[in-house]
Scaffold this active site. Structure first.
Site, PDB file in Angstrom:
ATOM      1  N   GLU A 147       0.842  -1.273  -0.273  1.00 34.66           N
ATOM      2  CA  GLU A 147       0.290   0.259   0.257  1.00 34.66           C
ATOM      3  C   GLU A 147       1.051   1.210  -0.297  1.00 34.66           C
ATOM      4  O   GLU A 147       1.055   2.181   0.901  1.00 34.66           O
ATOM      5  CB  GLU A 147      -0.835  -0.143   0.859  1.00 34.66           C
ATOM      6  CG  GLU A 147      -1.667  -0.878   0.965  1.00 34.66           C
ATOM      7  CD  GLU A 147      -3.089  -1.664   2.401  1.00 34.66           C
ATOM      8  OE1 GLU A 147      -3.048  -0.759   2.961  1.00 34.66           O
ATOM      9  OE2 GLU A 147      -3.929  -1.886   2.623  1.00 34.66           O
ATOM     10  N   ASN A 188       2.097  -4.927  -3.172  1.00 30.91           N
ATOM     11  CA  ASN A 188       0.748  -5.099  -3.036  1.00 30.91           C
ATOM     12  C   ASN A 188      -0.365  -4.093  -2.356  1.00 30.91           C
ATOM     13  O   ASN A 188       0.029  -3.299  -1.970  1.00 30.91           O
ATOM     14  CB  ASN A 188       0.596  -6.249  -1.620  1.00 30.91           C
ATOM     15  CG  ASN A 188      -0.425  -7.212  -1.328  1.00 30.91           C
ATOM     16  OD1 ASN A 188      -0.931  -7.842  -2.061  1.00 30.91           O
ATOM     17  ND2 ASN A 188      -0.750  -6.769   0.124  1.00 30.91           N
ATOM     18  N   HIS A 224     -11.262  -6.773  -2.217  1.00 35.26           N
ATOM     19  CA  HIS A 224     -11.480  -5.918  -0.601  1.00 35.26           C
ATOM     20  C   HIS A 224     -12.659  -5.669  -1.707  1.00 35.26           C
ATOM     21  O   HIS A 224     -12.496  -4.209  -2.393  1.00 35.26           O
ATOM     22  CB  HIS A 224     -10.997  -5.696  -0.186  1.00 35.26           C
ATOM     23  CG  HIS A 224     -10.069  -5.978   1.329  1.00 35.26           C
ATOM     24  ND1 HIS A 224     -10.591  -6.470   1.740  1.00 35.26           N
ATOM     25  CD2 HIS A 224      -8.033  -5.990   0.980  1.00 35.26           C
ATOM     26  CE1 HIS A 224      -9.024  -7.296   2.166  1.00 35.26           C
ATOM     27  NE2 HIS A 224      -8.270  -6.984   1.817  1.00 35.26           N
ATOM     28  N   GLU A 254      -5.932 -11.199  -0.569  1.00 30.52           N
ATOM     29  CA  GLU A 254      -6.737 -10.905   0.388  1.00 30.52           C
ATOM     30  C   GLU A 254      -8.486 -10.969   0.301  1.00 30.52           C
ATOM     31  O   GLU A 254      -9.280  -9.657   0.008  1.00 30.52           O
ATOM     32  CB  GLU A 254      -6.389  -9.291   1.019  1.00 30.52           C
ATOM     33  CG  GLU A 254      -4.917  -9.328   0.981  1.00 30.52           C
ATOM     34  CD  GLU A 254      -4.648  -7.746   2.098  1.00 30.52           C
ATOM     35  OE1 GLU A 254      -5.692  -7.121   2.569  1.00 30.52           O
ATOM     36  OE2 GLU A 254      -3.327  -7.467   2.218  1.00 30.52           O
ATOM     37  N   ASP A 256     -12.441 -10.727  -0.286  1.00 32.65           N
ATOM     38  CA  ASP A 256     -12.953 -10.543  -0.127  1.00 32.65           C
ATOM     39  C   ASP A 256     -14.043 -10.014   0.221  1.00 32.65           C
ATOM     40  O   ASP A 256     -14.336  -9.202  -0.494  1.00 32.65           O
ATOM     41  CB  ASP A 256     -13.546 -10.380   1.836  1.00 32.65           C
ATOM     42  CG  ASP A 256     -12.582  -8.648   2.695  1.00 32.65           C
ATOM     43  OD1 ASP A 256     -13.007  -8.315   1.393  1.00 32.65           O
ATOM     44  OD2 ASP A 256     -12.007  -9.203   3.473  1.00 32.65           O
TER      45      ASP A 256
HETATM   46  C1  XIL Z   1      -6.179  -6.288   8.701  1.00 34.01           C
HETATM   47  C2  XIL Z   1      -6.508  -7.016   9.199  1.00 34.01           C
HETATM   48  O1  XIL Z   1      -7.266  -7.493   9.001  1.00 34.01           O
HETATM   49  C3  XIL Z   1      -6.972  -6.355  10.801  1.00 34.01           C
HETATM   50  O2  XIL Z   1      -7.281  -7.865  12.082  1.00 34.01           O
HETATM   51  C4  XIL Z   1      -6.294  -5.963  11.759  1.00 34.01           C
HETATM   52  O3  XIL Z   1      -6.572  -5.494  12.549  1.00 34.01           O
HETATM   53  C5  XIL Z   1      -5.874  -4.181  10.291  1.00 34.01           C
HETATM   54  O4  XIL Z   1      -5.232  -5.080   8.426  1.00 34.01           O
HETATM   55  N1  XIL Z   1      -4.958  -4.365   3.928  1.00 34.01           N
HETATM   56  C6  XIL Z   1      -3.590  -5.126   4.378  1.00 34.01           C
HETATM   57  C7  XIL Z   1      -3.968  -5.931   5.747  1.00 34.01           C
HETATM   58  O5  XIL Z   1      -2.856  -4.984   3.669  1.00 34.01           O
HETATM   59  O6  XIL Z   1      -3.101  -6.658   6.065  1.00 34.01           O
HETATM   60  C8  XIL Z   1      -5.346  -5.373   6.725  1.00 34.01           C
HETATM   61  O7  XIL Z   1      -5.483  -6.336   7.711  1.00 34.01           O
HETATM   62  C9  XIL Z   1      -6.880  -5.370   5.789  1.00 34.01           C
HETATM   63  C10 XIL Z   1      -6.404  -4.110   5.049  1.00 34.01           C
END
Ligand code: XIL
Length: 334
Positions: A147, A188, A224, A254, A256
């Site tokens: 990020e 990422n 996401h 990641e 969802d």
């Molecule tokens: C999130 C986790 O799921 C949470 O449990 C934590 O409190 C915060 O981070 N992008 C990312 C992940 O790269 O590491 C993040 O994970 C979600 C967004």
């Protein structure tokens, strides 16, 4: 009479599936890709989760346990307990591991703030050497930088960028490569899946890094996805293809799909269809080698805590029953 009965018996036997339907793990192995989940070490100690991982995963990511702020609360003092537990589980069950993440602007230890720029650069290099060195040969994939771009596509005003300028990115990849020349190293990010200012900026940055010979091998698209702001599949396809053309491996890191409250049966059906459409588009591209979901069950998803208007983002419901989304993902992989 006996003959008819015998044929009926035989036909019944053939119609009956020989075994339970294959889990996502077997389907992924057949396709030659990795599929899996973000995990927490304490969940792996619960048999219902451990069983789901064994059935459905070839790869896992530490949801939090490998973040710098979780590991190095005091300068120079690492606590590897949780990260090691996850890696040990992976070894025991022949799972690949995605290391997440080495350089990020969140979940950072407080002591970093007090460092001078040169100390900060050294701390970054040391942290990378420590982590990648410790898990050398076991963690095959690292999210080296996470990020680094702002939502509008500029450089994010992180501690790293503010103190070190954008060279910290190439520097981080070089340090990781030196620590494990075999590991595949990823950039990422989120909201870079389709087309738009941020996705374009990421593409330009990755192209430049590759042209400079920086050891970067892959791109992680977090994926996401709020159900009510759907991504255009044609944009996703175009983006995947241009990233692949840079010679990068692509991981969906990641995933969802967030259901706006309240989660009705209808919305859960739409969620399942969306999971299917996105994954179908991704898996049509040979550069896409892994799909990781950001958690196993809705009981432990980060979404309700961070985005309170959304819920039910994952493949298993709060009682660990596979959702219709699970079935649709299964059918995409079949
Ligand atoms: C999130 C986790 O799921 C949470 O449990 C934590 O409190 C915060 O981070 N992008 C990312 C992940 O790269 O590491 C993040 O994970 C979600 C967004």
């Amino acid at each position: 009479m006996t003959v008819v009965t015998f044929f009926e018996w035989l036909r019944g036997l053939l119609r009956r599936p020989a075994t339970a339907p294959l889990g996502l793990r077997q389907l992924a192995i057949r396709r030659g890709i990795d599929v899996g989940f973000a995990v927490e070490d304490h969940l792996l100690r619960q048999s219902v989760f451990a069983n789901a991982i064994r059935r459905d995963a070839t790869i896992i990511t530490a949801e939090n346990a490998m973040k710098m702020g979780e590991l190095v609360k005091a300068r120079g003092t690492y606590d590897f307990t949780r990260a090691d537990a996850i890696v040990a589980f992976a070894r025991q069950h022949a799972l690949a591991v995605r290391g997440h993440t080495l350089v990020w602007h969140l979940q950072q230890p407080a002591w970093l703030q007090a460092l001078s720029p040169s100390e900060l650069r050294q701390a970054m290099r040391d942290h990378i050497a420590t982590m990648v060195g410790r898990y050398r040969g076991v963690v095959k994939y690292w999210d080296v930088v996470n990020e680094a771009l702002s939502d509008s596509g500029g450089m994010r005003d992180s501690l790293w960028f503010t103190a070190l300028g954008k060279t910290y990115i190439a520097d981080a990849f070089r340090a990781a490569h030196a620590a494990d020349p075999e590991a595949l190293l990823f950039y990422n990010d989120y909201q870079v899946e389709g087309l738009g200012a941020k996705a374009d900026a990421m593409y330009a940055m990755l192209k430049e890094l590759r042209a400079e010979g920086v050891p970067i091998h892959g791109v992680g698209l977090q994926m996401h996805l709020p159900l009510d702001e759907p991504l255009a599949m044609s944009d996703l396809r175009t983006n995947l293809r241009r990233l692949a053309a840079l010679g990068l491996v692509i991981h969906i890191t990641e995933m969802d799909v967030w259901v706006p409250l309240p989660a009705t049966q209808e919305k859960l059906q739409a969620q399942a269809a969306y999971y299917e459409a996105v994954l179908r588009t991704c898996l049509a591209e040979p550069a896409v080698k892994a799909i990781v979901f950001w958690g196993v069950s809705d009981a432990h998803s980060w979404i309700p805590g961070f985005f309170p208007k959304y819920t039910a983002a994952l493949l298993y419901d709060e009682a660990m029953r596979p959702k219709v989304a699970y079935e649709r993902v299964r059918s995409v992989l079949t």
